[in-house]
Write a protein that holds these residues in place. Structure first.
Motif, PDB file in Angstrom:
ATOM      1  N   ILE A   1       0.833  -1.214   0.000  1.00 54.57           N
ATOM      2  CA  ILE A   1       0.000   0.000   0.000  1.00 54.57           C
ATOM      3  C   ILE A   1       0.860   1.252   0.000  1.00 54.57           C
ATOM      4  CG2 ILE A   1      -1.663   1.318   1.356  1.00 54.57           C
ATOM      5  CD1 ILE A   1      -2.805  -1.384   2.341  1.00 54.57           C
ATOM      6  N   TRP A   2       1.866   1.290   0.898  1.00 55.15           N
ATOM      7  CA  TRP A   2       2.706   2.484   0.990  1.00 55.15           C
ATOM      8  C   TRP A   2       3.476   2.733  -0.308  1.00 55.15           C
ATOM      9  CZ3 TRP A   2       5.230   1.828   6.532  1.00 55.15           C
ATOM     10  CH2 TRP A   2       4.232   2.009   7.486  1.00 55.15           C
TER      11      TRP A   2
ATOM     12  N   MET B   1       9.616   7.494  20.085  1.00 56.22           N
ATOM     13  CA  MET B   1       9.241   7.378  18.671  1.00 56.22           C
ATOM     14  C   MET B   1       7.981   6.538  18.466  1.00 56.22           C
ATOM     15  SD  MET B   1      11.457   8.979  16.650  1.00 56.22           S
ATOM     16  CE  MET B   1      11.427   8.115  15.084  1.00 56.22           C
ATOM     17  N   LEU B   2       7.479   5.933  19.522  1.00 58.46           N
ATOM     18  CA  LEU B   2       6.347   5.014  19.390  1.00 58.46           C
ATOM     19  C   LEU B   2       5.129   5.646  18.719  1.00 58.46           C
ATOM     20  CD1 LEU B   2       6.390   2.991  22.743  1.00 58.46           C
ATOM     21  CD2 LEU B   2       6.479   2.060  20.420  1.00 58.46           C
ATOM     22  N   ASP B   3       4.829   6.914  19.051  1.00 64.50           N
ATOM     23  CA  ASP B   3       3.618   7.547  18.527  1.00 64.50           C
ATOM     24  C   ASP B   3       3.755   8.025  17.082  1.00 64.50           C
ATOM     25  OD1 ASP B   3       5.449   9.489  19.231  1.00 64.50           O
ATOM     26  OD2 ASP B   3       3.919  10.975  19.743  1.00 64.50           O
ATOM     27  N   LYS B   4       4.938   7.884  16.506  1.00 62.49           N
ATOM     28  CA  LYS B   4       5.159   8.337  15.125  1.00 62.49           C
ATOM     29  C   LYS B   4       5.934   7.297  14.317  1.00 62.49           C
ATOM     30  CE  LYS B   4       7.140  11.879  17.127  1.00 62.49           C
ATOM     31  NZ  LYS B   4       7.470  11.415  18.481  1.00 62.49           N
ATOM     32  N   LEU B   5       5.804   6.048  14.720  1.00 60.85           N
ATOM     33  CA  LEU B   5       6.605   4.973  14.134  1.00 60.85           C
ATOM     34  C   LEU B   5       6.239   4.720  12.673  1.00 60.85           C
ATOM     35  CD1 LEU B   5       8.892   3.376  15.339  1.00 60.85           C
ATOM     36  CD2 LEU B   5       7.288   1.540  15.897  1.00 60.85           C
ATOM     37  N   ASP B   6       4.962   4.620  12.367  1.00 61.66           N
ATOM     38  CA  ASP B   6       4.539   4.331  10.994  1.00 61.66           C
ATOM     39  C   ASP B   6       4.954   5.434  10.032  1.00 61.66           C
ATOM     40  OD1 ASP B   6       3.536   1.899  11.584  1.00 61.66           O
ATOM     41  OD2 ASP B   6       1.418   2.401  11.311  1.00 61.66           O
ATOM     42  N   GLU B   7       4.768   6.691  10.457  1.00 60.77           N
ATOM     43  CA  GLU B   7       5.132   7.819   9.584  1.00 60.77           C
ATOM     44  C   GLU B   7       6.641   7.852   9.335  1.00 60.77           C
ATOM     45  OE1 GLU B   7       3.183   7.972  12.165  1.00 60.77           O
ATOM     46  OE2 GLU B   7       1.231   8.462  11.282  1.00 60.77           O
ATOM     47  N   THR B   8       7.413   7.513  10.374  1.00 65.30           N
ATOM     48  CA  THR B   8       8.872   7.458  10.215  1.00 65.30           C
ATOM     49  C   THR B   8       9.271   6.360   9.237  1.00 65.30           C
ATOM     50  OG1 THR B   8       9.156   8.250  12.492  1.00 65.30           O
ATOM     51  CG2 THR B   8      11.054   7.201  11.448  1.00 65.30           C
ATOM     52  N   LYS B   9       8.633   5.207   9.351  1.00 65.63           N
ATOM     53  CA  LYS B   9       8.918   4.094   8.431  1.00 65.63           C
ATOM     54  C   LYS B   9       8.608   4.474   6.986  1.00 65.63           C
ATOM     55  CE  LYS B   9       8.051   0.413  11.820  1.00 65.63           C
ATOM     56  NZ  LYS B   9       7.148  -0.699  12.203  1.00 65.63           N
ATOM     57  N   ARG B  10       7.516   5.202   6.787  1.00 68.37           N
ATOM     58  CA  ARG B  10       7.166   5.639   5.430  1.00 68.37           C
ATOM     59  C   ARG B  10       8.240   6.555   4.858  1.00 68.37           C
ATOM     60  NH1 ARG B  10       0.986   5.644   4.461  1.00 68.37           N
ATOM     61  NH2 ARG B  10       1.538   7.050   2.773  1.00 68.37           N
ATOM     62  N   ALA B  11       8.749   7.482   5.701  1.00 65.13           N
ATOM     63  CA  ALA B  11       9.795   8.406   5.245  1.00 65.13           C
ATOM     64  C   ALA B  11      11.087   7.656   4.930  1.00 65.13           C
ATOM     65  CB  ALA B  11      10.045   9.470   6.309  1.00 65.13           C
ATOM     66  N   VAL B  12      11.447   6.691   5.784  1.00 70.19           N
ATOM     67  CA  VAL B  12      12.666   5.901   5.556  1.00 70.19           C
ATOM     68  C   VAL B  12      12.520   5.039   4.303  1.00 70.19           C
ATOM     69  CG1 VAL B  12      14.167   4.108   6.508  1.00 70.19           C
ATOM     70  CG2 VAL B  12      13.260   5.892   8.009  1.00 70.19           C
ATOM     71  N   LEU B  13      11.331   4.472   4.111  1.00 75.83           N
ATOM     72  CA  LEU B  13      11.075   3.652   2.914  1.00 75.83           C
ATOM     73  C   LEU B  13      11.192   4.489   1.645  1.00 75.83           C
ATOM     74  CD1 LEU B  13      10.164   0.862   1.815  1.00 75.83           C
ATOM     75  CD2 LEU B  13       7.804   1.708   1.960  1.00 75.83           C
ATOM     76  N   LEU B  14      10.665   5.704   1.671  1.00 74.56           N
ATOM     77  CA  LEU B  14      10.776   6.610   0.529  1.00 74.56           C
ATOM     78  C   LEU B  14      12.244   6.926   0.233  1.00 74.56           C
ATOM     79  CD1 LEU B  14       9.227   8.423  -1.515  1.00 74.56           C
ATOM     80  CD2 LEU B  14       9.288  10.228   0.209  1.00 74.56           C
ATOM     81  N   PHE B  15      12.999   7.222   1.276  1.00 76.20           N
ATOM     82  CA  PHE B  15      14.440   7.480   1.159  1.00 76.20           C
ATOM     83  C   PHE B  15      15.133   6.287   0.487  1.00 76.20           C
ATOM     84  CE2 PHE B  15      18.636   6.790   3.046  1.00 76.20           C
ATOM     85  CZ  PHE B  15      19.259   8.014   2.874  1.00 76.20           C
TER      86      PHE B  15
END
Length: 633
Positions: free
Chosen positions: A373-374, A449-463
């Motif tokens: 999905i991402w 980082m727990l409350d922003k884990l998914d958003e961080t993963k999306r940014a790292v995946l994009l990178f």
């Protein structure tokens, strides 16, 4: 890692790390001691065991010029004055003689007051450029002692008031009249004795003056100092320059016990001792028995730069053939080694034990769905970004340098007629096979980082996806400290490797989605670790990105974390690696937060206004950095 809001606002002060580092370098240069560290304490202070000197907080909350000049005067006194010209042995003898005296505190601080006056005069004559800083210092401390004089007299702190008055008389001149009625104390006699301070050439001379003054006033003052004005000599005691050797050692093995004459000698002796005790060959010792003779004749000399590795696990029992299986063999090979930081990553991390381990992909249906999905959602952004970069590369390749003395002949030959020295040739720029750049990405793995884990993963995946498409080498790792097992003797740290340089263009999306939040974070250590890995690369352009959501927080690291991180960034930049920081936050960052990250990362820090914009900010940073690479290719 998120910065806490302290109940009392003035306890939330942050130090200007870069300025403090500049002061530290000045102190090291004046003392010719590259191991020195500088901190800020209540009063001027020497701490030989830690290799630390401290300037005073007295200069805080003043005008910028006054603060700067005052701190400079502190450093001048500590490193260009007391460092080489204060006799430690004389100070120790003086304290021993007055050990049982009812006014021993006043006696000690009076001697330090006289020594400060002698040092100030000596430094000003030797280095005239310091005169302005000492003039500002004198003005500020005169105002302080005049104010304290009135206050101490009202509170009947006679010893304190006398010290204040002696400071005023010494700096304003012996002929200056006192505004206080000293009763039976003949202050005129004290002034005549104090006048000898102008001719004092050594610590011993000032010891004589201090003893005479104490002898006169001891009959009239029945209470010692209530407040403390000097702490320079607190750490310089009789056992400062001596070490406790193992009782079984002979005198020859111990070596000579020379008394240390100057503060410089005391500091250097402790520095040598600490350096000898660093390194994995000294994991255990019997007090200072390291110099003892060994019965073995084939012992290898210890290497203090060596790394500790866990290779013996001791799990086998009984017959090896009965218990060893292929499964056990796989576990052994997969088990990661732990290493000791030692001196490699700075003094703040001497007891850090770290391991580098792959993040195990969690093969769950949910993660697989998220990944699909991402990537589908980010696909248009990745495609447009990659196309934009490739167009820039093509434009760079197609552009040509004209008006050259040699090369290909241009179709525009009017220059042959018009110009006195015609240059009708041109050259095409050599095409670049790939972008000559390498990236390292550190992702904060602390609990906040727990409350922003998914958003961080999306940014790292994009990178990860963008750099894979552009065939740019990169490494991605999380970092955290195991807070539950951290102690004074050992602080375990873990680097969770999501993608490494040897993976090249391998798709490590599942590993990125398996990244999780843990406990604390040690930013300065992580930056130095990644900088070492980037330094080994051959690419021309090197970038280190840090994704974090607050200030450093780890065992014994809260106080110095900001300063250590700023120093790590400066060291990394000097190695030709650009450090860029992205502040991950769920809301608009405050001015204090922005100021804090500017202190640590300079002007190379960005912030997101919401969790949804993490990926947008990541693309914006990559666009700027890759544009620099293309332009300079």
């Amino acid at each position: 890692m998120v910065k806490l809001n302290r109940f009392i606002q003035f306890n939330d002060e942050t130090v200007d790390a870069k300025t403090l580092l500049l002061y530290e370098r000045l102190g090291r240069a004046l003392a010719d001691a590259p191991f020195l560290e500088l901190t800020e304490r209540k009063l001027l202070e020497f701490r030989p065991k830690e290799g630390i000197i401290s300037m005073s907080v007295f200069w805080r909350h003043r005008k910028g010029e006054e603060t700067h000049a005052g701190r400079l005067s502190d450093i001048y006194l500590l490193t260009a004055g007391f460092w080489k010209h204060f006799k430690v042995s004389t100070w120790i003898d003086f304290n021993r003689q007055n050990e049982l005296h009812p006014l021993r505190k006043l006696a000690g601080e009076l001697l330090l007051l006289l020594e400060e006056f002698r040092m100030s005069d000596f430094i000003t004559k030797e280095r005239p450029g310091t005169a302005k800083a000492f003039a500002i210092r004198q003005e500020a401390y005169l105002a302080f002692h005049k104010d304290r004089l009135i206050s101490n007299m009202q509170k009947s702190f006679l010893a304190d008031a006398l010290l204040n008055q002696l400071y005023i008389s010494l700096y304003e001149g012996i002929l200056t009249d006192t505004t206080v009625d000293w009763g039976p104390i003949d202050y005129g006699l004290l002034q005549s004795i104090l006048q000898q301070a102008y001719d004092a050439k050594s610590t011993k001379d000032n010891t004589f003056i201090a003893n005479r003054i104490i002898t006169i006033i001891e009959r009239f003052v029945d209470k010692d100092l209530t407040l403390q004005y000097y702490s320079l000599g607190d750490s310089l005691t009789e056992d400062t320059g001596t070490f406790h050797y193992h009782k079984g050692m002979s005198d020859a093995e111990k070596g000579e016990e020379d008394s240390k004459e100057t503060i410089e000698e005391v500091f250097r002796s402790w520095h040598r001792e600490n350096e000898k005790e660093s390194g994995v060959h000294l994991e255990y010792e019997l007090e200072h028995g390291r110099s003892g003779k060994s019965d073995a004749g084939d012992a290898a000399e210890g290497n203090e730069e060596a790394l500790i590795e866990e290779i013996g696990y001791g799990n086998s029992e009984g017959n090896e053939n009965e218990h060893w299986t292929d499964g056990d063999s796989d576990k052994k090979t997969k088990r990661d080694t732990k290493k000791k930081a030692g001196n490699m990553f700075g003094k703040e991390h001497l007891n850090v034990i770290f391991e580098e381990k792959r993040i195990t992909s969690i093969d769950e249906v949910e993660n697989r769905k998220k990944l699909v999905i991402w990537r589908e959602e980010q696909k248009p952004y990745v495609r447009s970004f990659v196309e934009e970069m490739k167009k820039r590369i093509d434009l760079k390749e197609d552009s040509k340098r004209e008006r050259l003395m040699k090369g290909r002949l241009s179709t525009k030959l009017t220059t042959m007629v018009v110009d006195e020295r015609p240059k009708p040739f041109y050259r095409k720029n050599a095409p670049s096979v790939k972008l000559d750049a390498v990236f390292g990405l550190l992702v904060d793995g602390s609990a906040s980082m727990l409350d922003k884990l998914d958003e961080t993963k999306r940014a790292v995946l994009l990178f990860h996806d963008v750099l894979r498409q552009l065939d740019v080498s990169h490494e991605i790792s999380s970092y955290y400290e195991d807070a539950y097992n951290a102690s004074k003797e050992m602080q375990p740290n873990v680097f969770g490797l999501m993608h490494t340089f040897i993976d090249r263009n391998k798709d490590n999306g599942p590993s990125i989605l398996s990244f999780d939040a843990n406990e604390d974070n040690r930013d300065g250590f992580a930056i130095r670790w990644m900088a070492d890995r980037l330094s080994a690369r051959q690419e021309m352009h090197k970038f280190l990105l840090v994704f974090s959501d607050g200030e450093p927080s780890a065992f014994g690291y809260d106080r110095n974390g900001v300063l250590d991180t700023a120093e790590a960034v400066m060291e990394t930049e000097k190695r030709g690696i650009s450090v860029i920081h992205l502040f991950l936050t769920t809301e608009e960052p405050t001015d204090d937060q922005k100021a804090l990250f500017t202190i640590m990362f300079g002007n190379k820090t960005a912030s997101s206004n919401s969790v949804e914009s993490f990926a947008d900010q990541t693309l914006r940073i990559l666009r700027k950095l890759l544009a620099i690479v293309i332009r300079n290719t």
